[in-house]
Design a protein around this motif. Structure first.
Motif, PDB file in Angstrom:
ATOM      1  N   ASP A 116      44.266 -19.497  33.307  1.00 50.76           N
ATOM      2  CA  ASP A 116      43.405 -20.553  32.786  1.00 50.76           C
ATOM      3  C   ASP A 116      42.130 -19.942  32.226  1.00 50.76           C
ATOM      4  OD1 ASP A 116      44.919 -23.012  33.683  1.00 50.76           O
ATOM      5  OD2 ASP A 116      44.613 -22.047  35.625  1.00 50.76           O
ATOM      6  N   VAL A 117      41.832 -20.262  30.984  1.00 52.99           N
ATOM      7  CA  VAL A 117      40.612 -19.806  30.320  1.00 52.99           C
ATOM      8  C   VAL A 117      39.755 -21.043  30.075  1.00 52.99           C
ATOM      9  CG1 VAL A 117      39.675 -18.668  28.275  1.00 52.99           C
ATOM     10  CG2 VAL A 117      41.831 -17.887  29.268  1.00 52.99           C
ATOM     11  N   GLU A 118      38.560 -21.049  30.681  1.00 53.46           N
ATOM     12  CA  GLU A 118      37.736 -22.254  30.702  1.00 53.46           C
ATOM     13  C   GLU A 118      36.419 -22.021  29.957  1.00 53.46           C
ATOM     14  OE1 GLU A 118      37.263 -22.891  34.878  1.00 53.46           O
ATOM     15  OE2 GLU A 118      39.386 -23.362  35.205  1.00 53.46           O
ATOM     16  N   HIS A 119      36.336 -22.569  28.740  1.00 55.77           N
ATOM     17  CA  HIS A 119      35.096 -22.560  27.941  1.00 55.77           C
ATOM     18  C   HIS A 119      34.459 -21.170  27.937  1.00 55.77           C
ATOM     19  CE1 HIS A 119      35.583 -26.874  27.743  1.00 55.77           C
ATOM     20  NE2 HIS A 119      35.620 -26.929  29.057  1.00 55.77           N
ATOM     21  N   LEU A 120      35.247 -20.183  27.566  1.00 51.83           N
ATOM     22  CA  LEU A 120      34.852 -18.780  27.673  1.00 51.83           C
ATOM     23  C   LEU A 120      33.920 -18.370  26.537  1.00 51.83           C
ATOM     24  CD1 LEU A 120      35.527 -16.276  29.455  1.00 51.83           C
ATOM     25  CD2 LEU A 120      37.230 -15.683  27.716  1.00 51.83           C
ATOM     26  N   VAL A 121      32.844 -17.703  26.908  1.00 54.09           N
ATOM     27  CA  VAL A 121      31.916 -17.088  25.960  1.00 54.09           C
ATOM     28  C   VAL A 121      31.864 -15.597  26.277  1.00 54.09           C
ATOM     29  CG1 VAL A 121      29.537 -16.972  25.107  1.00 54.09           C
ATOM     30  CG2 VAL A 121      30.553 -19.195  25.724  1.00 54.09           C
ATOM     31  N   VAL A 122      32.055 -14.760  25.252  1.00 55.43           N
ATOM     32  CA  VAL A 122      32.135 -13.311  25.455  1.00 55.43           C
ATOM     33  C   VAL A 122      31.073 -12.614  24.621  1.00 55.43           C
ATOM     34  CG1 VAL A 122      33.601 -11.271  25.316  1.00 55.43           C
ATOM     35  CG2 VAL A 122      34.622 -13.495  25.859  1.00 55.43           C
ATOM     36  N   LEU A 123      30.317 -11.728  25.278  1.00 53.51           N
ATOM     37  CA  LEU A 123      29.364 -10.842  24.618  1.00 53.51           C
ATOM     38  C   LEU A 123      29.804  -9.399  24.868  1.00 53.51           C
ATOM     39  CD1 LEU A 123      27.546 -13.492  25.106  1.00 53.51           C
ATOM     40  CD2 LEU A 123      25.613 -11.910  25.028  1.00 53.51           C
ATOM     41  N   PRO A 124      29.577  -8.497  23.897  1.00 48.45           N
ATOM     42  CA  PRO A 124      29.856  -7.087  24.168  1.00 48.45           C
ATOM     43  C   PRO A 124      28.846  -6.554  25.168  1.00 48.45           C
ATOM     44  CG  PRO A 124      28.725  -7.301  22.080  1.00 48.45           C
ATOM     45  CD  PRO A 124      29.020  -8.709  22.545  1.00 48.45           C
ATOM     46  N   PRO A 125      29.168  -5.516  25.901  1.00 49.07           N
ATOM     47  CA  PRO A 125      28.210  -4.948  26.864  1.00 49.07           C
ATOM     48  C   PRO A 125      26.886  -4.602  26.185  1.00 49.07           C
ATOM     49  CG  PRO A 125      30.383  -3.982  27.163  1.00 49.07           C
ATOM     50  CD  PRO A 125      30.468  -4.809  25.922  1.00 49.07           C
ATOM     51  N   GLY A 126      25.806  -5.136  26.734  1.00 47.30           N
ATOM     52  CA  GLY A 126      24.483  -4.894  26.184  1.00 47.30           C
ATOM     53  C   GLY A 126      24.131  -5.749  24.980  1.00 47.30           C
ATOM     54  N   GLY A 127      25.083  -6.564  24.518  1.00 53.72           N
ATOM     55  CA  GLY A 127      24.833  -7.401  23.342  1.00 53.72           C
ATOM     56  C   GLY A 127      24.162  -8.711  23.687  1.00 53.72           C
ATOM     57  N   THR A 128      23.634  -9.376  22.673  1.00 51.01           N
ATOM     58  CA  THR A 128      22.974 -10.671  22.855  1.00 51.01           C
ATOM     59  C   THR A 128      23.633 -11.782  22.051  1.00 51.01           C
ATOM     60  OG1 THR A 128      21.394 -10.151  21.083  1.00 51.01           O
ATOM     61  CG2 THR A 128      20.746  -9.594  23.349  1.00 51.01           C
ATOM     62  N   LYS A 129      24.469 -11.425  21.085  1.00 54.08           N
ATOM     63  CA  LYS A 129      25.124 -12.415  20.239  1.00 54.08           C
ATOM     64  C   LYS A 129      26.577 -12.568  20.659  1.00 54.08           C
ATOM     65  CE  LYS A 129      26.157 -13.603  15.428  1.00 54.08           C
ATOM     66  NZ  LYS A 129      26.043 -13.181  14.017  1.00 54.08           N
ATOM     67  N   PRO A 130      27.011 -13.790  20.981  1.00 43.20           N
ATOM     68  CA  PRO A 130      28.402 -13.996  21.398  1.00 43.20           C
ATOM     69  C   PRO A 130      29.388 -13.599  20.305  1.00 43.20           C
ATOM     70  CG  PRO A 130      27.063 -15.908  21.944  1.00 43.20           C
ATOM     71  CD  PRO A 130      26.225 -15.042  21.057  1.00 43.20           C
ATOM     72  N   ILE A 131      30.466 -12.941  20.724  1.00 41.22           N
ATOM     73  CA  ILE A 131      31.555 -12.610  19.807  1.00 41.22           C
ATOM     74  C   ILE A 131      32.630 -13.680  19.858  1.00 41.22           C
ATOM     75  CG2 ILE A 131      33.341 -10.900  19.285  1.00 41.22           C
ATOM     76  CD1 ILE A 131      31.588  -8.765  20.379  1.00 41.22           C
ATOM     77  N   VAL A 132      32.795 -14.285  21.032  1.00 44.95           N
ATOM     78  CA  VAL A 132      33.743 -15.381  21.222  1.00 44.95           C
ATOM     79  C   VAL A 132      32.995 -16.525  21.889  1.00 44.95           C
ATOM     80  CG1 VAL A 132      35.861 -16.146  22.360  1.00 44.95           C
ATOM     81  CG2 VAL A 132      35.696 -13.814  21.463  1.00 44.95           C
ATOM     82  N   THR A 133      33.194 -17.744  21.391  1.00 45.42           N
ATOM     83  CA  THR A 133      32.520 -18.906  21.967  1.00 45.42           C
ATOM     84  C   THR A 133      33.545 -20.002  22.271  1.00 45.42           C
ATOM     85  OG1 THR A 133      32.058 -19.840  19.762  1.00 45.42           O
ATOM     86  CG2 THR A 133      30.367 -18.440  20.739  1.00 45.42           C
ATOM     87  N   ASN A 134      33.467 -20.516  23.487  1.00 43.13           N
ATOM     88  CA  ASN A 134      34.201 -21.711  23.901  1.00 43.13           C
ATOM     89  C   ASN A 134      35.716 -21.610  23.738  1.00 43.13           C
ATOM     90  OD1 ASN A 134      34.002 -24.263  25.125  1.00 43.13           O
ATOM     91  ND2 ASN A 134      34.268 -25.300  23.160  1.00 43.13           N
ATOM     92  N   ALA A 135      36.290 -20.463  24.087  1.00 40.65           N
ATOM     93  CA  ALA A 135      37.755 -20.360  24.121  1.00 40.65           C
ATOM     94  C   ALA A 135      38.259 -21.115  25.350  1.00 40.65           C
ATOM     95  CB  ALA A 135      38.183 -18.901  24.177  1.00 40.65           C
ATOM     96  N   HIS A 136      39.299 -21.890  25.172  1.00 41.50           N
ATOM     97  CA  HIS A 136      39.742 -22.770  26.252  1.00 41.50           C
ATOM     98  C   HIS A 136      41.247 -23.014  26.116  1.00 41.50           C
ATOM     99  CE1 HIS A 136      38.812 -25.754  29.421  1.00 41.50           C
ATOM    100  NE2 HIS A 136      39.802 -26.451  28.900  1.00 41.50           N
ATOM    101  N   PHE A 137      42.029 -22.507  27.078  1.00 44.29           N
ATOM    102  CA  PHE A 137      43.474 -22.739  27.059  1.00 44.29           C
ATOM    103  C   PHE A 137      44.061 -22.400  28.424  1.00 44.29           C
ATOM    104  CE2 PHE A 137      42.749 -18.410  25.546  1.00 44.29           C
ATOM    105  CZ  PHE A 137      43.626 -17.653  26.305  1.00 44.29           C
TER     106      PHE A 137
END
Length: 282
Positions: free
Chosen positions: A32-53
């Motif tokens: 289960d992936v719930e409203h996932l937001v992903v940033l690279p290590p040390g980053g400030t800008k999300p690369i993935v926003t709100n993945a949900h499945f």
């Protein structure tokens, strides 16, 4: 840490990831992936926003999208290499940080976009450089990956040294050994990031058969691929564009959308289309 398995999970849950009180079972039944937001290590800008499945046993999900869409970043979070900035990834109902790292590694198989093999033998690499490799499990993994005959044709079979980075092997051979490593120990969750980019026809057929067998034994497969032949094995397809989940549906539904004539609306697929047997975008 087992090669091809996730690194140690984060020490605490990410924001928005509610912890379950019970410990995870030894054999998973769901992802289960719930409203996932992903940033690279040390980053400030999300690369993935709100993945949900959500995925259940025996299901395969294909992930597609143009270059820079966030596909690789998403799967890194799925296997615990990158910690979610927000949201949650659950295996069998428990957040990844609730799993014992060693036990989690046994349940997860992973092929990264850049194949990393180590200076050792074929057998040692398939066994994830384990200090106590299981010879029967090595053989079973190679057979499951369709790599057994390929390995036997090498100078010393399973005892063939491959050099640093697998330099003694071709690109296609490295991918097939990496697939065997991902299948070592019959993991429940198998995540494959472009596993067929260097495969010939025989390798492609072996990959498809391996995924079919994984589904039949009740594993969950997440696959990043651009060739329609690989996506044809998937039950569902998730479309990413600019880090956003643009669409999610059955394979036939999504493929129908992205193979429409160019003049037809294609926004849901991030203007993706199949060209000469290859899904555009990387």
């Amino acid at each position: 840490m087992p090669i091809g398995a996730p690194s140690s999970p984060p020490a605490k849950a990410s924001p928005g990831c509610r912890r379950r009180s019970r410990a995870p079972r030894r054999s998973g039944r769901s992802l289960d992936v719930e409203h996932l937001v992903v940033l690279p290590p040390g980053g400030t800008k999300p690369i993935v926003t709100n993945a949900h499945f959500s995925l259940k046993t025996g299901q395969a999900l294909g992930i597609i999208g143009p270059s820079g869409a966030g596909k690789t970043s998403l799967v890194r979070a799925l296997v615990g290499i990158w910690r979610p900035a927000k949201g949650c990834v659950r295996l069998d109902g428990a957040a990844l940080d609730q799993w014992d790292p060693e036990l989690l590694g046994q349940h997860v198989g992973f092929i990264s976009q850049t194949i990393e093999l180590f200076d050792g033998t074929i057998s040692e690499n398939i066994a994830r450089m384990s200090v106590k490799p299981d010879a029967d499990a090595v053989l079973a993994a190679a057979r499951a990956a369709g790599a057994h005959d390929l390995i036997l044709r090498l100078p010393n079979g399973y005892d063939t040294p491959i050099g640093e980075g697998g330099e003694a092997l071709s690109g296609g051979q490295r991918q097939r050994i990496a697939l065997a490593r991902a299948l070592y120990g019959d993991p429940f969750l198998v995540v494959l990031d472009e596993p067929n980019s260097n495969l010939d026809t025989d390798g492609e057929l072996a990959l498809r058969q391996a995924i079919t067998n994984l589904k039949q034994r009740g594993a969950i497969v997440v696959l990043i691929a651009h060739r329609p032949s690989a996506l044809a094995i998937c039950d569902n397809i998730l479309v990413l564009a600019n880090g956003e989940q643009r669409d999610l549906g059955s394979r036939d539904e999504i493929m129908q959308k992205i193979t429409r004539p160019v003049a037809a609306p294609a926004a849901a697929a991030g203007n993706l289309k199949v060209v000469s047997g290859t899904t555009a975008g990387g």
